[in-house]
Design a protein around this motif. Structure first.
Motif, PDB file in Angstrom:
ATOM      1  N   ALA A 270       6.445  13.973 -11.207  1.00 14.61           N
ATOM      2  CA  ALA A 270       7.630  13.649 -12.011  1.00 14.61           C
ATOM      3  C   ALA A 270       7.338  13.823 -13.492  1.00 14.61           C
ATOM      4  O   ALA A 270       8.153  14.366 -14.242  1.00 14.61           O
ATOM      5  N   THR A 271       6.170  13.403 -13.931  1.00 10.76           N
ATOM      6  CA  THR A 271       5.774  13.576 -15.323  1.00 10.76           C
ATOM      7  C   THR A 271       5.674  15.061 -15.658  1.00 10.76           C
ATOM      8  O   THR A 271       6.097  15.506 -16.728  1.00 10.76           O
ATOM      9  N   GLY A 272       5.120  15.837 -14.749  1.00 10.91           N
ATOM     10  CA  GLY A 272       5.013  17.280 -14.969  1.00 10.91           C
ATOM     11  C   GLY A 272       6.369  17.943 -15.080  1.00 10.91           C
ATOM     12  O   GLY A 272       6.585  18.811 -15.944  1.00 10.91           O
ATOM     13  N   VAL A 273       7.306  17.552 -14.214  1.00  6.87           N
ATOM     14  CA  VAL A 273       8.654  18.132 -14.261  1.00  6.87           C
ATOM     15  C   VAL A 273       9.344  17.776 -15.571  1.00  6.87           C
ATOM     16  O   VAL A 273       9.992  18.619 -16.195  1.00  6.87           O
TER      17      VAL A 273
ATOM     18  N   ARG B 260       0.826  -1.205   0.000  1.00  7.11           N
ATOM     19  CA  ARG B 260       0.000   0.000   0.000  1.00  7.11           C
ATOM     20  C   ARG B 260       0.858   1.251   0.000  1.00  7.11           C
ATOM     21  O   ARG B 260       0.564   2.228  -0.690  1.00  7.11           O
ATOM     22  N   ARG B 261       1.951   1.227   0.769  1.00 11.20           N
ATOM     23  CA  ARG B 261       2.841   2.395   0.806  1.00 11.20           C
ATOM     24  C   ARG B 261       3.489   2.638  -0.549  1.00 11.20           C
ATOM     25  O   ARG B 261       3.592   3.785  -0.996  1.00 11.20           O
ATOM     26  N   VAL B 262       3.904   1.570  -1.202  1.00 11.21           N
ATOM     27  CA  VAL B 262       4.520   1.720  -2.524  1.00 11.21           C
ATOM     28  C   VAL B 262       3.513   2.268  -3.518  1.00 11.21           C
ATOM     29  O   VAL B 262       3.826   3.147  -4.327  1.00 11.21           O
TER      30      VAL B 262
ATOM     31  N   VAL C 132       4.246  10.407  -6.580  1.00  7.46           N
ATOM     32  CA  VAL C 132       5.449  10.793  -7.297  1.00  7.46           C
ATOM     33  C   VAL C 132       5.245  10.822  -8.807  1.00  7.46           C
ATOM     34  O   VAL C 132       5.833  11.646  -9.497  1.00  7.46           O
ATOM     35  N   ALA C 133       4.397   9.967  -9.337  1.00  8.73           N
ATOM     36  CA  ALA C 133       4.272   9.817 -10.788  1.00  8.73           C
ATOM     37  C   ALA C 133       3.798  11.102 -11.460  1.00  8.73           C
ATOM     38  O   ALA C 133       4.406  11.541 -12.451  1.00  8.73           O
TER      39      ALA C 133
END
Length: 124
Positions: free
Chosen positions: A54-57, A41-43, A50-51
């Motif tokens: 990260a995609t936006g950056v 669940r944490r992952v 994060v996804a």
């Protein structure tokens, strides 16, 4: 004669290999699938958090890179320098073509060798 090694009963006893019944295995698999562990669940939550950023950056970085490249090639100073460099390269290519000719005769080949030797001596 050497004495025998002392006997000890402190050895670890390993449990027998468990034999699973197919129904027990099916129940275990269904319980694992229905309720993921806390680590899973944490992952999953971390990947959700994060996804998207990260995609936006990455997208923002690509956009900035494209914008900077576009500005670099569209400025008048760089376009003038690029056209001057292209003109010099064209002149060099024309001179080499005139010097080397089509190399169909011995005179053309000798002239090309003389030009090549003169050019290599200038570079040294």
């Amino acid at each position: 004669m050497a004495s025998p090694r002392p006997f000890s009963t402190a050895a670890r006893v390993h449990p027998a290999i468990p034999v699973f019944h197919p129904q027990i295995v099916a129940k275990m698999q269904s319980s694992i699938a229905s309720s993921p562990s806390s680590a899973a669940r944490r992952v999953k939550m971390l990947s959700r958090r994060v996804a998207l950023p990260a995609t936006g950056v990455l997208a923002l970085g690509m956009a900035v890179s494209a914008y900077v490249d576009k500005r670099q090639y569209s400025s008048p100073a760089t376009s003038n320098a690029r056209s001057a460099a292209e003109q010099q390269q064209k002149q060099r290519n024309d001179a080499l073509t005139a010097a080397y000719g089509d190399r169909s005769s011995l005179e053309d080949i000798q002239k090309a060798m003389e030009m090549y030797e003169a050019e290599s001596n200038e570079q040294r």
